[in-house]
Enzyme design. Structure first.
Site, PDB file in Angstrom:
ATOM      1  N   HIS A 149       0.822  -1.214   0.000  1.00  0.00           N
ATOM      2  CA  HIS A 149       0.000   0.000   0.000  1.00  0.00           C
ATOM      3  C   HIS A 149       0.861   1.272   0.000  1.00  0.00           C
ATOM      4  CE1 HIS A 149      -4.087   1.039  -0.200  1.00  0.00           C
ATOM      5  NE2 HIS A 149      -4.360   1.285   1.066  1.00  0.00           N
TER       6      HIS A 149
ATOM      7  N   ASN B   9      -6.326   6.596   4.193  1.00  0.00           N
ATOM      8  CA  ASN B   9      -7.717   7.035   4.033  1.00  0.00           C
ATOM      9  C   ASN B   9      -7.927   8.509   4.385  1.00  0.00           C
ATOM     10  OD1 ASN B   9      -7.505   6.892   6.801  1.00  0.00           O
ATOM     11  ND2 ASN B   9      -9.087   5.327   7.081  1.00  0.00           N
TER      12      ASN B   9
END
Length: 227
Positions: A27, A83
């Site tokens: 990620h 996020n």
């Protein structure tokens, strides 16, 4: 490699998670690209035409610092969690006096095979939480993205399909919900990148960096994107 850039890039922003525990996870590919961009000096620039590299070099980059070649575009990694990427991107652009359309947003993409990448503009986030937050903060998806593949070539790694299996793990049933697949994908992207895959990614970083330098210089010289 797809989609030639149609607007001059003024800043590169890599998405990822802050913190040592996330440093080398799938990620964090966006942040790892920024590190590569900052550390590896650029080679002679060679323009791309119709997906092929012209064998005659355009020129060696003139950008120098202390007698060494340096990148023509600044690159920065976001801070905080993936996020919340939109907030960090907004802060970076505000400090630089730039707009979202001036940026190249770099992130991992589980719909693209590892060892490959795509440059895209004005397309959906495909469930990527960092990209979704950037779109929410700026109210648009019309910006340029470098999407670096993390999907194993022999297995699917999408929110709507089967996911790569760990050793000894049984295959997921066909009727498992999309939410379950997505949760499995979320688990995978937080795993540390294997040595073999890191080598593939480093090759992608170099190829993508060359394309970005080439196309930015071509746009500048052609006057496509006025300054």
């Amino acid at each position: 490699m797809t989609h030639f850039m149609d607007k001059k890039i003024k800043i590169i922003i890599g998405l990822g998670n802050s913190g040592e525990e996330y440093q080398n996870t799938y990620h964090n590919v966006g942040r790892l690209f920024v590190e590569h961009w900052q550390k590896i000096p650029p080679p002679a620039v060679t323009p791309f035409y119709k997906g092929r590299i012209n064998p005659s070099p355009l020129r060696v980059l003139p950008f120098t610092k202390g007698g060494e070649k340096t990148r023509s575009i600044p690159a920065v990694a976001t801070e905080g969690f993936m996020n919340q990427s939109g907030d960090s991107v907004k802060k970076i652009l505000k400090e630089k006096g730039l707009k979202i359309e001036d940026a190249l947003i770099v992130h991992d993409d589980s719909d693209i095979h590892i060892g490959e990448y795509k440059i895209s503009r004005n397309r959906g986030a495909a469930g990527h939480k960092g990209v979704l937050h950037v779109m929410a903060v700026f109210g648009t998806q019309d910006f340029t993205r470098l999407r670096i593949g993390i999907r194993p070539k022999d297995k699917s790694l999408t929110a709507s399909g089967p996911l790569p299996l760990e050793k000894g793990e049984q295959s997921l049933k066909a009727d498992v919900s999309t939410e379950a697949h997505r949760a499995k994908a979320d688990e995978f992207v937080l795993k540390n990148i294997s040595a073999a895959n890191m080598k593939k990614l480093e090759g992608v970083f170099g190829e993508a960096a060359l394309q970005i330098e080439n196309e930015n210089l071509k746009i500048k010289n052609s006057g496509i994107a006025p300054q």
